[in-house]
Design a protein around this motif. Sequence first.
Motif, PDB file in Angstrom:
ATOM      1  N   ASN A   1       0.826  -1.252  -0.090  1.00 44.48           N
ATOM      2  CA  ASN A   1       0.090   0.016   0.168  1.00 44.48           C
ATOM      3  C   ASN A   1       0.902   1.175  -0.037  1.00 44.48           C
ATOM      4  O   ASN A   1       1.918   1.190   0.423  1.00 44.48           O
ATOM      5  CB  ASN A   1      -0.998   0.062   1.124  1.00 44.48           C
ATOM      6  CG  ASN A   1      -0.063  -0.043   2.594  1.00 44.48           C
ATOM      7  OD1 ASN A   1       0.142  -1.317   2.978  1.00 44.48           O
ATOM      8  ND2 ASN A   1       0.181   1.061   3.160  1.00 44.48           N
ATOM      9  N   ASP A   2       0.408   2.381  -0.262  1.00 49.34           N
ATOM     10  CA  ASP A   2       0.981   3.628  -0.332  1.00 49.34           C
ATOM     11  C   ASP A   2       1.000   4.413   0.943  1.00 49.34           C
ATOM     12  O   ASP A   2      -0.108   4.159   1.629  1.00 49.34           O
ATOM     13  CB  ASP A   2       0.538   4.646  -1.499  1.00 49.34           C
ATOM     14  CG  ASP A   2       0.773   4.061  -2.921  1.00 49.34           C
ATOM     15  OD1 ASP A   2       1.599   3.121  -2.982  1.00 49.34           O
ATOM     16  OD2 ASP A   2       0.274   4.644  -3.763  1.00 49.34           O
ATOM     17  N   VAL A   3       1.697   5.017   1.311  1.00 46.33           N
ATOM     18  CA  VAL A   3       1.968   5.782   2.676  1.00 46.33           C
ATOM     19  C   VAL A   3       2.299   7.346   2.309  1.00 46.33           C
ATOM     20  O   VAL A   3       3.384   7.569   1.433  1.00 46.33           O
ATOM     21  CB  VAL A   3       2.738   5.187   3.639  1.00 46.33           C
ATOM     22  CG1 VAL A   3       2.968   6.003   4.932  1.00 46.33           C
ATOM     23  CG2 VAL A   3       2.402   3.629   4.054  1.00 46.33           C
ATOM     24  N   ASN A   4       1.454   8.160   2.815  1.00 45.05           N
ATOM     25  CA  ASN A   4       1.750   9.521   2.694  1.00 45.05           C
ATOM     26  C   ASN A   4       2.270  10.308   4.101  1.00 45.05           C
ATOM     27  O   ASN A   4       1.419   9.990   4.860  1.00 45.05           O
ATOM     28  CB  ASN A   4       0.438  10.380   1.994  1.00 45.05           C
ATOM     29  CG  ASN A   4       0.060   9.591   0.812  1.00 45.05           C
ATOM     30  OD1 ASN A   4       0.896   9.634  -0.146  1.00 45.05           O
ATOM     31  ND2 ASN A   4      -1.397   9.550   0.554  1.00 45.05           N
ATOM     32  N   GLU A   5       3.276  11.192   3.738  1.00 47.41           N
ATOM     33  CA  GLU A   5       3.645  11.766   5.068  1.00 47.41           C
ATOM     34  C   GLU A   5       3.684  13.155   4.698  1.00 47.41           C
ATOM     35  O   GLU A   5       3.873  13.766   3.667  1.00 47.41           O
ATOM     36  CB  GLU A   5       5.028  11.215   5.328  1.00 47.41           C
ATOM     37  CG  GLU A   5       5.739  11.778   6.363  1.00 47.41           C
ATOM     38  CD  GLU A   5       7.048  11.289   6.652  1.00 47.41           C
ATOM     39  OE1 GLU A   5       7.223  10.525   7.549  1.00 47.41           O
ATOM     40  OE2 GLU A   5       8.023  11.544   5.640  1.00 47.41           O
ATOM     41  N   VAL A   6       3.359  14.298   5.713  1.00 46.56           N
ATOM     42  CA  VAL A   6       3.329  15.496   5.719  1.00 46.56           C
ATOM     43  C   VAL A   6       4.379  15.865   7.032  1.00 46.56           C
ATOM     44  O   VAL A   6       4.034  15.309   8.168  1.00 46.56           O
ATOM     45  CB  VAL A   6       2.147  16.032   6.032  1.00 46.56           C
ATOM     46  CG1 VAL A   6       2.028  17.627   6.079  1.00 46.56           C
ATOM     47  CG2 VAL A   6       1.177  15.686   4.978  1.00 46.56           C
ATOM     48  N   GLN A   7       5.425  16.718   6.531  1.00 51.00           N
ATOM     49  CA  GLN A   7       6.378  17.206   7.674  1.00 51.00           C
ATOM     50  C   GLN A   7       6.201  18.775   7.630  1.00 51.00           C
ATOM     51  O   GLN A   7       6.155  19.455   6.579  1.00 51.00           O
ATOM     52  CB  GLN A   7       7.559  16.787   7.271  1.00 51.00           C
ATOM     53  CG  GLN A   7       7.949  15.364   7.266  1.00 51.00           C
ATOM     54  CD  GLN A   7       9.401  15.021   6.639  1.00 51.00           C
ATOM     55  OE1 GLN A   7      10.383  15.875   7.033  1.00 51.00           O
ATOM     56  NE2 GLN A   7       9.610  13.781   6.120  1.00 51.00           N
ATOM     57  N   VAL A   8       6.170  19.262   8.773  1.00 51.56           N
ATOM     58  CA  VAL A   8       6.270  20.662   8.825  1.00 51.56           C
ATOM     59  C   VAL A   8       7.231  20.915  10.169  1.00 51.56           C
ATOM     60  O   VAL A   8       7.289  20.414  10.975  1.00 51.56           O
ATOM     61  CB  VAL A   8       4.764  21.364   9.449  1.00 51.56           C
ATOM     62  CG1 VAL A   8       5.157  22.758   9.771  1.00 51.56           C
ATOM     63  CG2 VAL A   8       3.754  21.135   8.464  1.00 51.56           C
ATOM     64  N   GLY A   9       8.068  21.817   9.808  1.00 45.98           N
ATOM     65  CA  GLY A   9       9.310  22.016  10.846  1.00 45.98           C
ATOM     66  C   GLY A   9      10.065  23.112  10.693  1.00 45.98           C
ATOM     67  O   GLY A   9       9.662  23.966   9.543  1.00 45.98           O
ATOM     68  N   MET A  10      10.909  23.726  11.469  1.00 48.65           N
ATOM     69  CA  MET A  10      12.034  24.371  11.404  1.00 48.65           C
ATOM     70  C   MET A  10      13.229  24.035  11.585  1.00 48.65           C
ATOM     71  O   MET A  10      13.650  22.944  12.451  1.00 48.65           O
ATOM     72  CB  MET A  10      11.668  25.355  12.887  1.00 48.65           C
ATOM     73  CG  MET A  10      10.330  26.054  12.452  1.00 48.65           C
ATOM     74  SD  MET A  10      10.188  27.491  13.653  1.00 48.65           S
ATOM     75  CE  MET A  10      11.230  28.727  12.956  1.00 48.65           C
ATOM     76  N   SER A  11      14.331  24.549  10.823  1.00 43.85           N
ATOM     77  CA  SER A  11      15.707  24.194  10.916  1.00 43.85           C
ATOM     78  C   SER A  11      16.477  25.258  11.608  1.00 43.85           C
ATOM     79  O   SER A  11      16.108  26.696  11.289  1.00 43.85           O
ATOM     80  CB  SER A  11      16.302  23.994   9.446  1.00 43.85           C
ATOM     81  OG  SER A  11      15.584  22.950   9.002  1.00 43.85           O
ATOM     82  N   TYR A  12      17.640  25.102  12.530  1.00 45.37           N
ATOM     83  CA  TYR A  12      18.403  26.001  12.827  1.00 45.37           C
ATOM     84  C   TYR A  12      19.785  25.612  12.313  1.00 45.37           C
ATOM     85  O   TYR A  12      20.259  24.381  12.353  1.00 45.37           O
ATOM     86  CB  TYR A  12      18.519  26.202  14.329  1.00 45.37           C
ATOM     87  CG  TYR A  12      19.364  27.311  14.842  1.00 45.37           C
ATOM     88  CD1 TYR A  12      18.973  28.577  14.998  1.00 45.37           C
ATOM     89  CD2 TYR A  12      20.515  26.781  15.417  1.00 45.37           C
ATOM     90  CE1 TYR A  12      20.101  29.484  15.252  1.00 45.37           C
ATOM     91  CE2 TYR A  12      21.550  27.747  15.800  1.00 45.37           C
ATOM     92  CZ  TYR A  12      21.088  28.940  15.654  1.00 45.37           C
ATOM     93  OH  TYR A  12      22.043  30.046  16.310  1.00 45.37           O
ATOM     94  N   ARG A  13      20.690  26.501  11.561  1.00 43.00           N
ATOM     95  CA  ARG A  13      22.045  26.093  11.089  1.00 43.00           C
ATOM     96  C   ARG A  13      22.829  26.928  11.983  1.00 43.00           C
ATOM     97  O   ARG A  13      22.961  27.912  12.336  1.00 43.00           O
ATOM     98  CB  ARG A  13      22.081  26.424   9.759  1.00 43.00           C
ATOM     99  CG  ARG A  13      21.168  25.961   8.698  1.00 43.00           C
ATOM    100  CD  ARG A  13      21.397  26.509   7.284  1.00 43.00           C
ATOM    101  NE  ARG A  13      20.155  25.955   6.357  1.00 43.00           N
ATOM    102  CZ  ARG A  13      18.901  26.674   6.423  1.00 43.00           C
ATOM    103  NH1 ARG A  13      18.452  27.680   7.202  1.00 43.00           N
ATOM    104  NH2 ARG A  13      17.865  26.362   5.514  1.00 43.00           N
ATOM    105  N   PHE A  14      23.847  25.991  12.311  1.00 45.30           N
ATOM    106  CA  PHE A  14      24.894  26.470  13.202  1.00 45.30           C
ATOM    107  C   PHE A  14      25.882  27.378  12.416  1.00 45.30           C
ATOM    108  O   PHE A  14      26.319  26.940  11.392  1.00 45.30           O
ATOM    109  CB  PHE A  14      25.733  25.380  14.192  1.00 45.30           C
ATOM    110  CG  PHE A  14      24.727  24.856  15.005  1.00 45.30           C
ATOM    111  CD1 PHE A  14      24.494  25.470  16.295  1.00 45.30           C
ATOM    112  CD2 PHE A  14      24.120  23.624  14.803  1.00 45.30           C
ATOM    113  CE1 PHE A  14      23.600  24.632  17.199  1.00 45.30           C
ATOM    114  CE2 PHE A  14      23.085  23.177  15.608  1.00 45.30           C
ATOM    115  CZ  PHE A  14      22.899  23.493  16.687  1.00 45.30           C
TER     116      PHE A  14
END
Length: 109
Positions: free
Chosen positions: A96-109
């Motif tokens: 079966n197919d699986v759908n994913e939604v990602q929401v996030g924030m990134s911090y770069r050093f």
Amino acid sequence: TDPDALQAANLDNVPVLGSGMSLNANYAFFNKGDVTVSGMLGLYMWEAELSSVANGNVLNKDVDGTDFTLGLGAEYNFNEQVSSYLKLQRYQLDPNDVNEVQVGMSYRF
């Protein structure tokens, strides 16, 4: 109807949410100012353990595979260190197919 056969048939038709790792290639096809939109294509190597219990009868089944994954993402850079993103990814697993939604924030050093 044989209950054991029905249980085995049900185990063969359950949704599979595999765990594993993926190898992806990303391509940024739009980059203007602080906004980047990119596409992704890759392979997902996964495995899952399925189990069914009915009337004291326990059935276990291990499944695995290597299937395609594809996605689309957008990122907004607030500054050089902080950004937020939205990613939509589809794993085309054999069962079966699986759908994913990602929401996030990134911090770069």
